[in-house]
Design a protein around this motif. Sequence first.
Motif, short mmCIF file in Angstrom:
data_model
loop_
_atom_site.label_atom_id
_atom_site.label_comp_id
_atom_site.label_asym_id
_atom_site.label_seq_id
_atom_site.Cartn_x
_atom_site.Cartn_y
_atom_site.Cartn_z
N GLU A 129 0.78 -1.15 0.20
CA GLU A 129 -0.04 0.05 0.04
C GLU A 129 0.67 1.26 -0.01
O GLU A 129 1.67 1.27 1.02
CB GLU A 129 -0.82 0.17 1.22
CG GLU A 129 -1.91 -0.80 1.24
CD GLU A 129 -3.04 -0.98 0.42
OE1 GLU A 129 -3.02 0.44 -0.12
OE2 GLU A 129 -3.61 -1.84 0.00
N SER B 140 -5.53 4.10 -1.56
CA SER B 140 -6.66 2.94 -1.65
C SER B 140 -7.61 3.06 -0.24
O SER B 140 -7.22 3.33 0.79
CB SER B 140 -6.08 1.73 -1.55
OG SER B 140 -5.49 1.17 -0.16
N SER B 141 -8.70 2.74 -0.75
CA SER B 141 -9.60 2.72 0.53
C SER B 141 -9.43 1.66 1.60
O SER B 141 -9.70 2.09 2.95
CB SER B 141 -11.23 2.25 0.09
OG SER B 141 -11.44 0.94 -0.62
N GLU C 160 -7.03 3.53 3.74
CA GLU C 160 -7.88 4.80 4.42
C GLU C 160 -8.48 4.23 5.72
O GLU C 160 -8.48 5.02 6.68
CB GLU C 160 -8.93 5.25 3.39
CG GLU C 160 -10.00 6.15 4.09
CD GLU C 160 -11.29 6.64 3.30
OE1 GLU C 160 -11.14 6.22 2.18
OE2 GLU C 160 -12.01 7.53 3.71
N ARG C 161 -8.93 3.14 5.50
CA ARG C 161 -9.67 2.48 6.92
C ARG C 161 -8.49 2.36 7.90
O ARG C 161 -8.76 2.36 8.98
CB ARG C 161 -10.20 1.22 6.36
CG ARG C 161 -11.79 1.30 5.85
CD ARG C 161 -12.50 -0.09 5.92
NE ARG C 161 -11.59 -0.97 4.89
CZ ARG C 161 -11.73 -1.20 3.88
NH1 ARG C 161 -12.45 -0.45 3.03
NH2 ARG C 161 -11.13 -2.16 3.06
N TRP D 247 -9.27 11.99 3.74
CA TRP D 247 -9.05 11.30 2.61
C TRP D 247 -9.36 11.97 1.39
O TRP D 247 -10.44 11.90 1.17
CB TRP D 247 -9.52 9.80 2.82
CG TRP D 247 -8.63 8.88 2.15
CD1 TRP D 247 -8.74 8.34 1.01
CD2 TRP D 247 -7.26 8.11 2.79
NE1 TRP D 247 -7.66 7.35 0.54
CE2 TRP D 247 -6.75 7.21 1.80
CE3 TRP D 247 -6.59 8.51 4.12
CZ2 TRP D 247 -5.60 6.43 2.33
CZ3 TRP D 247 -5.75 7.65 4.19
CH2 TRP D 247 -5.05 6.97 3.43
N ASN E 77 -7.43 9.41 -4.34
CA ASN E 77 -6.35 8.24 -4.69
C ASN E 77 -5.08 8.73 -5.14
O ASN E 77 -5.01 9.84 -5.46
CB ASN E 77 -7.21 7.48 -6.05
CG ASN E 77 -6.73 5.76 -5.93
OD1 ASN E 77 -6.16 5.52 -4.75
ND2 ASN E 77 -7.01 5.27 -6.76
N TRP F 18 -10.01 12.14 -9.70
CA TRP F 18 -10.25 12.04 -8.36
C TRP F 18 -11.41 12.73 -7.81
O TRP F 18 -12.01 13.65 -8.49
CB TRP F 18 -9.14 13.08 -7.80
CG TRP F 18 -7.63 12.65 -8.03
CD1 TRP F 18 -7.15 11.50 -7.98
CD2 TRP F 18 -6.50 13.50 -8.18
NE1 TRP F 18 -5.79 11.30 -8.30
CE2 TRP F 18 -5.25 12.57 -8.26
CE3 TRP F 18 -6.24 14.63 -8.24
CZ2 TRP F 18 -4.03 13.21 -8.64
CZ3 TRP F 18 -5.13 15.22 -8.53
CH2 TRP F 18 -4.04 14.35 -8.69
#
Length: 469
Positions: free
Chosen positions: A112, A136-137, A140-141, A162, A165, A350
């Motif tokens: 990542e 990436s999501s 983000e998490r 956030w 990308n 984006w």
Amino acid sequence: MGKSLARNFASKNIRTAVYNLPFKGEENVVADFVAQYSDSNFLSANDLPDFIQKLETPRCILLMIKSGDPVDEMIEKLLPHLDSGDMIIDAGNSLFKDTIRRFEDLKEEEIEFVGMGVSGGEEGALKGPSIMPAGSSFAERRLMPMLEKIAAQADGQPCVRWVGNDGAGHFIKMVHNGIEYADMQLLAEAYAIGKNVHNHSNSQIADELEQWKSTLHNSYLLDITIDILRYKENGESLLEQILDVAGHKGTGLWTVQEALSLGVPVPTIMAALNERILSGHGAREYPPSEGVPEGRGWNFHSNQTPPPVSPSEGGHVALGQCLGLFLLARLIALAEGFDLIKSAAKKYDWQIDMAAVAQLWRGGCIIRSDMLKLVIEAFEKEPDAPHLLATQTISDFIKNEIGDVSAPFGEIAKMGVPLPALSAAMNYYKTLNASYLSINLIQAQRDYFGAHTYRRLDDRDSAFHTEWK
Ligand code: 6PG
């Protein structure tokens, strides 16, 4: 800034390991740091494999190093020791195109990669920066709960979002810096008016700028400008001892380059960059010949500041009367930046929430200001507005709170003090609001010498050519 961020993470009970490549002269940096802040219980390492070994998996490694090749070199050093799912965060001022490339390359390695803009200098990094991460999501998490703990707070919210990308975070940080250049230059021009038009002392100028704090001018850059104007060394203003040649590390240049290649005009930002470059231009070494008008500034031949401008010459325009003018110019610098973000979002796919960007700049960063409250309101009400200046909120503000600034601008403009950013902002504004531009002549000239054709007011969809002679 790396040390400050590490202390910030540790203070929020986020277990942090620290490492610095042992460059010559920096061999003891980590040991000294860990000893100095022993309460933080930093984990330290003897070498890179040892450092990586000490991290919990999946690993999360934040780089705070010089942008460019050092980032690629560091990634190369890290890669052999990493496992699938580990994360590398680049928190430096990297060029967003490098970030897009690194993001794609590392995706293939199942690593990542997060390009993260961080603003606020060393103090901000320690006490709460403004943070612009993208990736990436999944990243983000994993990352956001930690970032929300270390970010600055403004209006009851953490100054971190956030933003999208791959390179979006570094793009937004780059634009932040472009706006920073414009804002700094505009304040330097307010100082020039106080000094060279009115012959005011630096503490008088500070007093005048102090009045601006009760308006939307209220901002970090205004605060530090007032501090600098008041600062004395051996009883004298230190500012007067500082060479008038400004440096830059490149983010303002990237902003302008990217804006031009996307076809987005950013004249106020560009004027600020030009002025830094012009300040160091060799041609400044050569005095104009005697008798050539020099403009109003330090007189090249006598090295004296000129006498104050008489009221009949326009000297009655006090800095206080320029408040609205500068407010408009600072708003325009922001508008240019948001216009650029909007175009880039389209090009790079984006999904950027403009109000969220304005919110994350409300605290912790260099361009934090009360004006951003207005920008948040404008974009919250009209998220898809084509331009910040076209929103109802901003139009109403200009109409009701600023009004017509052409009179003070006209007065100041004739004083001979260079006002590149202010002039660029006013021309941008006037151009956007002009019902018709003289640019029709440009089209005619292009058609005259190059048969480039033109469109007509009475037939906008066709191309016309004229044999002009
Ligand atoms: C910040 C600053 C920081 C730095 C820039 C600008 O947001 O904390 O923008 O990134 O000040 O590097 O530096 P230059 O003026 O040298 O370009």
